[in-house]
Design a protein around this motif. Structure first.
Motif, PDB file in Angstrom:
ATOM      1  N   ASN A   1      21.342 -67.646 -47.700  1.00 16.47           N
ATOM      2  CA  ASN A   1      22.461 -66.725 -47.861  1.00 16.47           C
ATOM      3  C   ASN A   1      22.963 -66.827 -49.305  1.00 16.47           C
ATOM      4  O   ASN A   1      23.440 -67.869 -49.723  1.00 16.47           O
ATOM      5  N   VAL A   2      22.843 -65.727 -50.064  1.00 17.99           N
ATOM      6  CA  VAL A   2      23.133 -65.790 -51.499  1.00 17.99           C
ATOM      7  C   VAL A   2      24.098 -64.681 -51.919  1.00 17.99           C
ATOM      8  O   VAL A   2      24.310 -63.709 -51.196  1.00 17.99           O
ATOM      9  N   ASP A   3      24.657 -64.871 -53.107  1.00 22.77           N
ATOM     10  CA  ASP A   3      25.470 -63.840 -53.746  1.00 22.77           C
ATOM     11  C   ASP A   3      24.644 -62.562 -53.876  1.00 22.77           C
ATOM     12  O   ASP A   3      23.470 -62.621 -54.257  1.00 22.77           O
TER      13      ASP A   3
ATOM     14  N   GLY B   1      21.124 -62.199 -55.547  1.00 21.21           N
ATOM     15  CA  GLY B   1      20.071 -61.927 -54.580  1.00 21.21           C
ATOM     16  C   GLY B   1      19.198 -60.760 -54.984  1.00 21.21           C
ATOM     17  O   GLY B   1      17.976 -60.787 -54.799  1.00 21.21           O
TER      18      GLY B   1
ATOM     19  N   ARG C   1      27.264 -60.547 -48.517  1.00 27.45           N
ATOM     20  CA  ARG C   1      26.266 -61.547 -48.863  1.00 27.45           C
ATOM     21  C   ARG C   1      24.881 -60.999 -48.543  1.00 27.45           C
ATOM     22  O   ARG C   1      24.715 -60.108 -47.712  1.00 27.45           O
TER      23      ARG C   1
ATOM     24  N   ARG D   1      25.231 -71.363 -55.902  1.00 28.82           N
ATOM     25  CA  ARG D   1      24.765 -72.204 -54.788  1.00 28.82           C
ATOM     26  C   ARG D   1      24.599 -71.379 -53.513  1.00 28.82           C
ATOM     27  O   ARG D   1      25.541 -70.764 -53.026  1.00 28.82           O
ATOM     28  N   PRO D   2      23.389 -71.362 -52.931  1.00 30.16           N
ATOM     29  CA  PRO D   2      23.181 -70.601 -51.703  1.00 30.16           C
ATOM     30  C   PRO D   2      23.691 -71.358 -50.486  1.00 30.16           C
ATOM     31  O   PRO D   2      23.827 -72.585 -50.499  1.00 30.16           O
TER      32      PRO D   2
ATOM     33  N   CYS E   1      22.543 -72.316 -46.840  1.00 30.50           N
ATOM     34  CA  CYS E   1      21.266 -72.411 -46.140  1.00 30.50           C
ATOM     35  C   CYS E   1      21.494 -72.620 -44.646  1.00 30.50           C
ATOM     36  O   CYS E   1      22.175 -73.567 -44.241  1.00 30.50           O
TER      37      CYS E   1
ATOM     38  N   CYS F   1      14.817 -68.225 -57.604  1.00 31.58           N
ATOM     39  CA  CYS F   1      16.117 -68.571 -58.180  1.00 31.58           C
ATOM     40  C   CYS F   1      16.001 -68.843 -59.672  1.00 31.58           C
ATOM     41  O   CYS F   1      16.790 -68.332 -60.485  1.00 31.58           O
TER      42      CYS F   1
END
Length: 208
Positions: free
Chosen positions: A72-74, A78, A101, A129-130, A132, A175
């Protein structure tokens, strides 16, 4: 598993999805095989299928850790990761957006391994920071049929019984490449040397 889903269950949602599969190449639309794969993540598949049959336009909560993990990322970062995965890398698995997200579906075990890999990476401080999600977690997945609402939606919908899912090393690579691409775009290259702060500056605009 394929036979069980296609021939022995009475759930019409799969028949409905299969009828629209032929000739459809919409990345944001779940196919019948993709729905079967999602259903396999639920321990009680019959319950999940019955719920989707009655409410195909509603999102569902599915457990992580056995069929897939989720990174799950910005959303801005992303998008940069997806650009790298699709232009320079091996592509991605299913991808969804929910509550501002982006959720990248990854191979089981990624949620446990990725944070440690990021801690060892020299560019880690530049990576947002993702979050997870792995074994013991559950995530909300978009509906099988797009509803047009503001809820979760697919960017890359599952379309096969065995989708390829990136592992922790591939996600780490994406990343790092996203960070490097952003850093390179911020660098301004000039053919002129830097100005000497102590040099005399003359106004030549009035010269004839």
């Amino acid at each position: 598993m394929t036979t069980w889903l296609r021939e022995e269950t009475p759930h019409d949602i799969f028949r409905f999805l299969r009828e629209g599969d032929e000739g459809r190449h919409q990345t944001a639309r779940v196919t019948a095989d993709g729905a079967s794969w999602l259903a396999s993540a639920a321990g009680g598949r019959g319950t999940a299928l019955a719920r989707w049959e009655s409410r195909p336009t509603s999102p569902a909560a599915l457990p992580c850790g056995t069929v897939f993990d989720v990174v799950n990322v910005d959303p801005v970062f992303g998008r940069r990761m997806l650009d790298q995965l699709w232009t320079e890398g091996p592509g991605s698995g299913p991808v969804a957006v929910h509550r501002g997200r982006m959720m990248l579906f990854a191979a089981p075990g990624t949620a446990q391994r990725l944070p440690a890999l990021l801690d060892w990476e020299e560019w880690s401080e530049e990576v947002p920071r993702p979050l997870c999600h792995g074994l013991g977690d559950a995530v909300t997945v978009p509906p099988l049929v797009p509803s047009g609402s503001a809820g979760p939606r697919w960017l890359v919908a599952p379309d096969t019984l065995h989708p390829w899912l990136p592992g922790p090393e591939v996600v780490l690579w994406a990343c790092v490449r996203a960070v490097r691409a952003t850093s390179a775009a911020d660098v301004r290259v000039s053919i002129f040397p830097p100005a000497d702060p102590g040099a005399n500056v003359y106004d030549v605009s009035r010269r004839r």
